[in-house]
Scaffold this motif. Structure first.
Motif, PDB file in Angstrom:
ATOM      1  N   ARG A  42       0.582  -1.536  -0.036  1.00  0.00           N
ATOM      2  CA  ARG A  42      -0.448   0.322   0.519  1.00  0.00           C
ATOM      3  C   ARG A  42       1.146   1.234   0.100  1.00  0.00           C
ATOM      4  O   ARG A  42       0.561   2.268  -0.513  1.00  0.00           O
ATOM      5  CB  ARG A  42      -0.596   0.008   0.940  1.00  0.00           C
ATOM      6  CG  ARG A  42      -2.135   1.445   1.481  1.00  0.00           C
ATOM      7  CD  ARG A  42      -2.380   1.189   2.608  1.00  0.00           C
ATOM      8  NE  ARG A  42      -1.958   1.185   3.967  1.00  0.00           N
ATOM      9  CZ  ARG A  42      -1.272   2.356   3.448  1.00  0.00           C
ATOM     10  NH1 ARG A  42      -1.002   3.051   4.214  1.00  0.00           N
ATOM     11  NH2 ARG A  42      -0.592   1.922   5.219  1.00  0.00           N
ATOM     12  N   ILE A  43       2.330   1.313   0.282  1.00  0.00           N
ATOM     13  CA  ILE A  43       2.801   2.366   0.676  1.00  0.00           C
ATOM     14  C   ILE A  43       2.961   2.880  -0.693  1.00  0.00           C
ATOM     15  O   ILE A  43       3.813   4.193  -1.345  1.00  0.00           O
ATOM     16  CB  ILE A  43       3.861   1.786   2.096  1.00  0.00           C
ATOM     17  CG1 ILE A  43       3.162   2.032   3.348  1.00  0.00           C
ATOM     18  CG2 ILE A  43       4.920   3.126   1.398  1.00  0.00           C
ATOM     19  CD1 ILE A  43       3.844   2.088   4.273  1.00  0.00           C
ATOM     20  N   ARG A  84       8.351  11.273   3.635  1.00  0.00           N
ATOM     21  CA  ARG A  84       8.209  12.458   4.050  1.00  0.00           C
ATOM     22  C   ARG A  84       8.019  12.982   2.250  1.00  0.00           C
ATOM     23  O   ARG A  84       8.087  12.862   1.228  1.00  0.00           O
ATOM     24  CB  ARG A  84       8.949  13.244   4.626  1.00  0.00           C
ATOM     25  CG  ARG A  84       9.367  12.661   5.617  1.00  0.00           C
ATOM     26  CD  ARG A  84      10.274  13.665   6.684  1.00  0.00           C
ATOM     27  NE  ARG A  84      10.901  14.129   7.730  1.00  0.00           N
ATOM     28  CZ  ARG A  84      10.093  13.714   8.730  1.00  0.00           C
ATOM     29  NH1 ARG A  84       8.836  14.111   8.794  1.00  0.00           N
ATOM     30  NH2 ARG A  84      10.409  13.182  10.222  1.00  0.00           N
ATOM     31  N   GLY A  92      -0.509  -0.478  12.062  1.00  0.00           N
ATOM     32  CA  GLY A  92       0.711   1.108  12.721  1.00  0.00           C
ATOM     33  C   GLY A  92       1.476   1.071  13.572  1.00  0.00           C
ATOM     34  O   GLY A  92       1.671   1.885  13.637  1.00  0.00           O
ATOM     35  N   GLU A  96       3.549  12.416   5.638  1.00  0.00           N
ATOM     36  CA  GLU A  96       4.786  11.748   6.087  1.00  0.00           C
ATOM     37  C   GLU A  96       3.933  10.444   6.413  1.00  0.00           C
ATOM     38  O   GLU A  96       3.092   9.652   5.884  1.00  0.00           O
ATOM     39  CB  GLU A  96       5.326  11.678   7.000  1.00  0.00           C
ATOM     40  CG  GLU A  96       5.085  12.561   7.858  1.00  0.00           C
ATOM     41  CD  GLU A  96       6.144  12.653   9.544  1.00  0.00           C
ATOM     42  OE1 GLU A  96       5.973  11.871  10.596  1.00  0.00           O
ATOM     43  OE2 GLU A  96       6.850  13.988   9.036  1.00  0.00           O
ATOM     44  N   CYS A  97       5.203   9.621   6.057  1.00  0.00           N
ATOM     45  CA  CYS A  97       4.521   8.003   6.439  1.00  0.00           C
ATOM     46  C   CYS A  97       5.600   7.259   7.272  1.00  0.00           C
ATOM     47  O   CYS A  97       7.237   7.241   6.799  1.00  0.00           O
ATOM     48  CB  CYS A  97       3.882   7.100   5.205  1.00  0.00           C
ATOM     49  SG  CYS A  97       3.638   5.066   5.560  1.00  0.00           S
ATOM     50  N   GLN A  98       5.482   6.392   8.125  1.00  0.00           N
ATOM     51  CA  GLN A  98       6.671   5.800   9.056  1.00  0.00           C
ATOM     52  C   GLN A  98       6.281   3.837   8.229  1.00  0.00           C
ATOM     53  O   GLN A  98       5.539   3.788   8.658  1.00  0.00           O
ATOM     54  CB  GLN A  98       6.249   5.860  10.409  1.00  0.00           C
ATOM     55  CG  GLN A  98       7.645   5.036  11.437  1.00  0.00           C
ATOM     56  CD  GLN A  98       8.946   5.135  11.293  1.00  0.00           C
ATOM     57  OE1 GLN A  98       9.235   6.012  11.325  1.00  0.00           O
ATOM     58  NE2 GLN A  98       9.678   4.316  10.488  1.00  0.00           N
ATOM     59  N   LEU A  99       7.635   3.459   7.889  1.00  0.00           N
ATOM     60  CA  LEU A  99       7.216   2.113   7.560  1.00  0.00           C
ATOM     61  C   LEU A  99       7.782   0.883   8.786  1.00  0.00           C
ATOM     62  O   LEU A  99       8.673   1.474   9.498  1.00  0.00           O
ATOM     63  CB  LEU A  99       8.063   1.680   6.715  1.00  0.00           C
ATOM     64  CG  LEU A  99       7.739   2.735   5.644  1.00  0.00           C
ATOM     65  CD1 LEU A  99       7.948   3.895   5.115  1.00  0.00           C
ATOM     66  CD2 LEU A  99       9.298   1.266   3.915  1.00  0.00           C
ATOM     67  N   THR A 102       1.186   4.411  -2.508  1.00  0.00           N
ATOM     68  CA  THR A 102       1.292   5.675  -2.312  1.00  0.00           C
ATOM     69  C   THR A 102       2.651   6.398  -2.908  1.00  0.00           C
ATOM     70  O   THR A 102       2.379   7.476  -3.276  1.00  0.00           O
ATOM     71  CB  THR A 102       0.978   5.648  -1.097  1.00  0.00           C
ATOM     72  OG1 THR A 102      -0.076   5.251  -0.356  1.00  0.00           O
ATOM     73  CG2 THR A 102       1.127   7.156  -0.310  1.00  0.00           C
ATOM     74  N   ARG A 141      11.676   6.406   7.587  1.00  0.00           N
ATOM     75  CA  ARG A 141      10.210   7.392   7.346  1.00  0.00           C
ATOM     76  C   ARG A 141      10.043   7.958   5.600  1.00  0.00           C
ATOM     77  O   ARG A 141      11.098   8.359   5.539  1.00  0.00           O
ATOM     78  CB  ARG A 141       9.732   8.166   8.237  1.00  0.00           C
ATOM     79  CG  ARG A 141       8.565   9.224   8.653  1.00  0.00           C
ATOM     80  CD  ARG A 141       9.502  10.220   9.217  1.00  0.00           C
ATOM     81  NE  ARG A 141       8.943   9.074  10.431  1.00  0.00           N
ATOM     82  CZ  ARG A 141       8.124   9.539  11.603  1.00  0.00           C
ATOM     83  NH1 ARG A 141       7.055   9.726  10.242  1.00  0.00           N
ATOM     84  NH2 ARG A 141       8.298   8.908  12.403  1.00  0.00           N
ATOM     85  N   ASP A 173       2.472  10.823  -3.550  1.00  0.00           N
ATOM     86  CA  ASP A 173       2.300  11.577  -2.879  1.00  0.00           C
ATOM     87  C   ASP A 173       3.194  11.945  -2.008  1.00  0.00           C
ATOM     88  O   ASP A 173       3.018  12.346  -0.735  1.00  0.00           O
ATOM     89  CB  ASP A 173       1.343  10.897  -1.199  1.00  0.00           C
ATOM     90  CG  ASP A 173       0.232  11.135  -2.771  1.00  0.00           C
ATOM     91  OD1 ASP A 173       0.120  10.929  -3.603  1.00  0.00           O
ATOM     92  OD2 ASP A 173      -1.122   9.747  -1.882  1.00  0.00           O
ATOM     93  N   PHE A 174       4.782  11.110  -2.342  1.00  0.00           N
ATOM     94  CA  PHE A 174       5.589  11.704  -1.672  1.00  0.00           C
ATOM     95  C   PHE A 174       6.783  12.844  -1.841  1.00  0.00           C
ATOM     96  O   PHE A 174       7.752  13.193  -1.982  1.00  0.00           O
ATOM     97  CB  PHE A 174       6.364  10.487  -1.136  1.00  0.00           C
ATOM     98  CG  PHE A 174       5.655   9.530   0.095  1.00  0.00           C
ATOM     99  CD1 PHE A 174       5.181  10.069   1.318  1.00  0.00           C
ATOM    100  CD2 PHE A 174       5.959   8.722  -0.140  1.00  0.00           C
ATOM    101  CE1 PHE A 174       4.186   9.361   2.107  1.00  0.00           C
ATOM    102  CE2 PHE A 174       4.581   7.781   0.455  1.00  0.00           C
ATOM    103  CZ  PHE A 174       4.231   7.901   1.882  1.00  0.00           C
TER     104      PHE A 174
END
Length: 574
Positions: free
Chosen positions: A273-274, A387, A430, A392-395, A277, A385, A282-283
């Motif tokens: 999913r990431i 951004r 999460g 932002e998204c932490q894996l 994204t 992570r 988105d990043f």
């Protein structure tokens, strides 16, 4: 004439029949690394085809872009100046992997090392598919990528799980002697090979994988550390542990850890999913460009993180006494006591001495979450992570940790570690969560892991409460060292054992609550509030704290500096 663009995807499948089908360490390692290197060999062959176009076996190939290069998966964006017959391209690439395309490899002047790797790949199961068009926008690209993945899955369902081998001519031996003594499935070679001084029948598949595993481990770490920008000084260790017995050693605290190892498995949470994204942009500006370029950048970022993670693990293990030699035997060569069984795109499996198991898991989560491995405080870098302008998204990862004896069946232990990680993953994707299991014997768990974990919880507790947050693991062994009576008159093991037994028999409250209050009051009276706080931060304030301490008492061992020359184990390269 317009150019033709297509996505080619290769994946190694059916690992149970080509990687974890034996309990022999070298064979498992060889099967795992062979999948990793086969993808690199195909990539090299595609680049040779581009250089030799238009005479290459797959047509007038103009451009090859590697979009994803995981452990057993390769995703390539191919561009032709003239329309090729895609099904022929697919069959040709599959032939490189199953042994039918050896002439193509030779004619393309592919280097000898890659040709040897592909010759061994015929004993594994690879699926190869191709779809035309990659789309101009993100959604079209994702659709094309999912289509080629679906084609891989369909082909996998049609392929045999076990690669069939040529029947051997009967030679008068008994049926038992004609069966491979490692996997007990394939026919053994007519030529019996001496293994560890014993003559044993061995199949061609196991023989080649085992030999590859014996050789490959010695240069894998050097390659990864070089990519990560670090190197290992020679004075740290002379060699690598050859088997699980050498990893276990005689025990680092005496009898409780004698012959024990820790098997650690981690898998990424929602990485697909990431990835989507990232492809959608988105990043930006962290990952930017066309959809296929975003895919490539995301994969490149992930591989860079993985390299630095392995460098951190090797550095931390090599810098402590337990990591570089069997404890108490200075006359033997110093060997790094680390085994990498699986090294994949978003998952991996390591084996270390039992006394380093907690530190390994703590180091893993500290590196991925951007924390200091000693204090648990945030570092200057963000860890894993991403951004961008849209947030932002932490894996995160889910992990399983198994403490067991070194001669436990590694295939079953590895499966248990994976099941523990899946248990943690189902609770919360999460967060970075760890589920562990201490084994005195393996058979008592059975196949129902969830039922077993429920049975181990006192009345009123759920198995989810026994999971550990990876962000809180730092400093726990050091806190335990201050509380352990070996370091002074602190908390006795029998007190913790009594409290844990009371919780199991009578539940929380009542007698258990009184015992807990008395024990905590004694510790605080000794001025150990900070150490108690570190345990509460990791294990919680309720009954779970005492159940964890009862299980992990022998395994929460603080690191001791190595007796080798001082300094960090990994030094920056020039």
């Amino acid at each position: 004439m317009p150019e033709t663009i297509a996505l080619l995807r290769i994946e190694g499948v059916n690992f149970d029949a080509s990687v974890t089908d034996t309990n022999d360490l070298s064979t498992v390692r060889g099967g795992s690394f062979l999948h990793l290197d086969a993808i690199k060999a195909v990539k090299a062959m595609l680049e040779r085809c581009q250089a030799s176009s238009p005479t290459s076996p797959i047509g007038t190939l103009k451009d090859v872009q590697t979009l994803s290069e995981g452990a057993s998966i390769g995703l390539f964006r191919l561009t032709w100046t003239e329309p090729p017959l895609l099904q022929k391209v697919c069959a040709t690439v599959a032939g490189w992997l199953d042994g039918r395309g050896q002439k193509d490899l030779k004619d393309a002047k592919l280097d000898t090392q890659h040709r040897r790797i592909l010759a061994r790949a015929r004993f594994a199961t690879f699926v190869v598919d191709i779809v035309q068009g990659t789309g101009e926008d993100a959604e079209a690209f994702i659709t094309a990528r999912e289509n080629v993945i679906a084609a891989n899955r369909w082909r996998q369902m049609q392929a045999p799980t076990l690669v069939p081998v040529k029947a051997e001519r009967a030679d008068g031996r008994s049926a038992r002697d004609r069966v491979c003594s490692f996997d007990f499935v394939r026919p053994g070679s007519l030529k019996q090979e001496p293994i560890k001084g014993e003559v044993r029948s061995i199949s061609r598949s196991v023989f080649l994988r085992r030999g590859y595993g014996l050789r490959r481990k010695f240069d894998l770490y050097a390659e990864v550390l070089k990519r990560a920008g670090t190197s290992l000084p020679d004075q740290r260790f002379d060699d690598y542990a050859r088997n699980f017995e050498e990893i276990a050693g005689p025990g680092d605290k005496g009898f409780p850890l004698s012959g024990k190892i820790a098997v650690f498995y981690a898998d990424g949470n929602a990485f697909s999913r990431i990835q989507d994204t990232a492809v959608r942009g988105d990043f930006e500006p962290d990952i930017s460009g066309d959809p296929h370029e975003c895919q490539r950048c995301y994969d490149e970022r992930l591989r860079g993180w993985r390299d630095r993670l392995l460098a951190a693990v090797v550095d931390r293990l090599a810098a402590c006494d337990v990591g570089v030699r069997p404890n108490g035997d200075d006359k033997r060569k110093c060997r790094l006591r680390l085994e990498t069984l699986i090294w994949a795109g978003d998952d991996g499996t390591w084996v270390v001495p039992a006394s380093f198991g907690w530190t390994l898991a703590s180091t893993f989560f500290a590196e991925t979450l951007g924390l200091d491995p000693d204090s648990g405080r945030p570092r200057a870098d963000d860890g894993w992570r991403l951004r961008g302008s849209k947030g932002e998204c932490q894996l995160h990862h889910a992990a399983g940790l198994v403490f067991c004896h070194h001669d436990a069946p590694i295939t079953r232990i590895h499966r248990l570690a994976r099941d523990l990680a899946e248990h943690a993953k189902k609770v919360d994707r999460g967060r970075s969560l760890l589920a562990y299991q201490v084994l005195e014997s393996f058979d008592h768990i059975g196949r129902d892991l969830d039922g077993f974990r429920r049975s181990r919880c006192p009345a009123g507790m759920r198995p989810e409460e026994m999971l550990i947050d990876g962000a809180t693991m730092a400093g726990v062994p050091e806190a335990m060292a201050s509380l352990n009576p070996e370091m002074g008159p602190r908390m006795a093991r029998r007190q913790v054992k009594r409290l844990a037994l009371t919780l199991h028999e009578r539940g929380a409250g009542g007698e258990a609550e009184a015992l807990e209050k008395a024990l905590l009051a004694d510790l605080k009276a000794d001025g150990l509030q900070d150490q108690v706080a570190a345990l509460h931060r990791c294990f919680g304030d309720g009954p779970a704290l005492w159940l964890h301490l009862d299980d992990l008492w022998d395994f929460l061992v603080p690191r001791k500096p190595t007796t080798a020359a001082g300094g960090s184990a990994c030094a920056p390269t020039a």
